[in-house]
Design an enzyme around this catalytic site. Structure first.
Site, short mmCIF file in Angstrom:
data_model
loop_
_atom_site.label_atom_id
_atom_site.label_comp_id
_atom_site.label_asym_id
_atom_site.label_seq_id
_atom_site.Cartn_x
_atom_site.Cartn_y
_atom_site.Cartn_z
N PHE A 1 0.86 -1.19 0.00
CA PHE A 1 0.00 0.00 0.00
C PHE A 1 0.89 1.23 0.00
O PHE A 1 1.67 1.44 0.92
CB PHE A 1 -0.94 0.03 1.21
CG PHE A 1 -1.91 1.17 1.15
CD1 PHE A 1 -3.06 1.09 0.38
CD2 PHE A 1 -1.65 2.36 1.82
CE1 PHE A 1 -3.94 2.15 0.29
CE2 PHE A 1 -2.53 3.44 1.74
CZ PHE A 1 -3.68 3.33 0.98
N ASP B 1 9.26 2.77 1.67
CA ASP B 1 8.07 3.47 2.15
C ASP B 1 7.95 3.21 3.64
O ASP B 1 7.50 2.16 4.07
CB ASP B 1 6.85 2.95 1.39
CG ASP B 1 5.55 3.59 1.85
OD1 ASP B 1 5.56 4.25 2.91
OD2 ASP B 1 4.53 3.42 1.16
N LYS C 1 2.39 9.74 8.38
CA LYS C 1 1.63 9.27 9.55
C LYS C 1 2.08 9.82 10.90
O LYS C 1 1.62 10.86 11.31
CB LYS C 1 1.60 7.74 9.54
CG LYS C 1 0.71 7.23 8.39
CD LYS C 1 0.16 5.85 8.60
CE LYS C 1 -1.00 5.59 7.66
NZ LYS C 1 -0.66 4.80 6.49
C1 LIG Z 1 -0.95 5.09 5.02
C2 LIG Z 1 0.14 4.74 4.08
C3 LIG Z 1 0.36 5.49 2.91
C4 LIG Z 1 -0.55 6.62 2.50
O1 LIG Z 1 -0.50 7.68 3.39
P1 LIG Z 1 -1.64 8.84 3.30
O2 LIG Z 1 -1.17 9.83 4.31
O3 LIG Z 1 -2.94 8.20 3.63
O4 LIG Z 1 -1.60 9.35 1.93
C5 LIG Z 1 1.42 5.15 2.12
N1 LIG Z 1 2.24 4.11 2.43
C6 LIG Z 1 2.06 3.38 3.55
C7 LIG Z 1 3.00 2.26 3.85
C8 LIG Z 1 1.00 3.65 4.40
O5 LIG Z 1 0.79 2.89 5.48
#
Ligand SMILES: *Cc1c(COP(=O)(O)O)cnc(C)c1O
Length: 401
Positions: free
Chosen positions: A137, A222, A251
């Protein structure tokens, strides 16, 4: 307004994009949240891994208040001290890096993808492809959605962007086969969060790093969910000692305020010249001041050690419980990022926990995802785990009958 009134008003006006829980919260402190009807909840959800120091952490609140009274926005045409200081601290932790500020995880990843393409462009035409993994994700924008290896998020939005290839997670050979002359980068999560707290083999990151070095492509990690202490270290890659070329954060970085960041090794960062990328709100001083307070707390108050210690204890207790609970297939994770993999769907168990005033999240259909604050005490951990264990035992009993 009470819970029902707030929920009704929201449902009448908001787009129906979230399958949400009919609860409205009015305040929080530490590991606890209070809803509009006055009920108290233990929070193992943290607004999706955001409020990692608990709710209304005094240091974060003070930083936000003080900065809001001074200055809230000037844009990136100018500079502010909170932004400059935060960039210096994050680059210091990364080591020889340059940073770009934005407002969310998707934006941080989008920036990483753009930097990777630009870096490839600088090395000869026709290099643009990014390899990412199934179950990943990376966000909801078109670029990050194209890198996200979950079909359910793609439905109805095709065509996605060209230049992305997806291979199974935790499979270095699959990555090796997918990399071609056109490839500029591999983009992965150190632990797949939304995909179900999928923890790869201990040598996975190291072998992906070696592959990237050998093929002269970039490793993008990420760390939007795993970063800022979630796994017991500031960045998850520090467990393996595998430094990425580009790292993304969001986050938990702002302690509850929106902020994202992309950090790249200085040499790679040079590919983004003035005018090549930007964000109006990126690095706004209030979010940066909050993030500064988050880093202060992580550096000084032992929150990382607590996350590793209490998180390790929770993993152990859940694993011991799982031995006697046929409904649990596996317990996995690191630090305060824990996945309880169930045989069958996890949503009803999450709902059972919420009825007992514990907030937990179900993801990837069958995984109960625990994302408690890094500051959780052992007593709070026990209180939450007792509710989870009771819910799992109850579900096992009712599915037998
Ligand atoms: C939540 C998340 C995203 C997206 O972040 P947003 O602030 O919702 O755009 C991207 N990568 C990872 C691994 C995430 O957990």
């Amino acid at each position: 307004m009470n819970n029902a009134e707030i929920v009704d008003l929201a449902h009448q006006n908001l787009m129906n994009t979230y399958g949400c829980v009919p609860l409205a919260f009015v305040r929080g402190t530490g590991a606890y949240l209070y809803d509009a009807d006055g009920n108290r909840y233990l929070d193992f959800f943290c607004g999706l891994a955001v409020t990692s120091l608990g709710h209304s952490h005094p240091r974060v609140v003070r930083a936000i208040k003080e900065q809001a009274e001074k200055l809230t926005h000037v844009s990136n045409v100018f500079h502010t001290e909170p932004m400059a200081r935060l960039a210096a601290r994050l680059c210091g932790h990364f080591g020889d890096g340059r940073l770009f500020f934005c407002n969310s995880g998707a934006e941080a990843n989008e920036a990483a993808l753009k930097l990777a393409r630009r870096w490839g462009h600088d090395r000869g035409a026709g290099r643009f492809e990014v390899v990412s993994t199934l179950g990943s994700f990376h966000g909801r924008t078109f670029g990050t959605l194209s890198a996200t290896g979950q079909e359910k998020y793609h439905i109805g939005f095709q065509p996605l962007l060209p230049g992305f290839r997806l291979v199974p997670y935790d499979d270095v050979d699959a990555l090796d086969k997918a990399v071609r002359d056109e490839t500029v980068a591999i983009m992965i999560e150190p632990i797949q969060g939304e995909g179900g707290v999928v923890t790869p083999h201990p040598d996975y990151l190291k072998r992906v790093r070696e592959l990237c070095d050998r093929r002269k492509i970039l490793l993008i990690l990420d760390e939007v969910q795993t970063g800022i202490g979630r796994t017991g270290k500031l960045f998850a890659w520090q467990h393996a000692g595998v430094k990425p070329d580009i790292m993304t954060l969001a986050k938990a970085l702002g302690g509850g305020l929106p902020i994202g960041a992309m950090i790249a090794k200085s040499e790679i960062a040079q590919s983004l010249a003035p005018g090549s990328h930007g964000s109006t709100f990126g690095g706004n001083p209030v979010s940066c001041a909050a993030a500064g307070a988050v880093l202060d707390t992580l550096e000084q108050d032992g929150a990382l050690e607590n996350a590793a210690g209490v998180g390790g204890y929770m993993l152990e207790r859940l694993r011991a419980f799982a031995k006697g609970c046929p409904r649990v297939a596996e317990v996995r994770g690191l630090g305060m990022m824990i996945g309880v993999v169930l045989r069958g769907e996890a949503k009803s168990t999450a709902e059972a926990c919420m009825r007992e005033r514990l907030l937990v999240n179900a993801t990837a259909e069958n995984v109960l995802r625990l994302l408690p604050p890094l500051t959780l005490t052992r007593d709070e951990a026990d209180a939450g785990l007792q509710i989870i264990e009771r819910a799992l035992a109850g579900a096992a009993a009712s599915s037998k009958s």
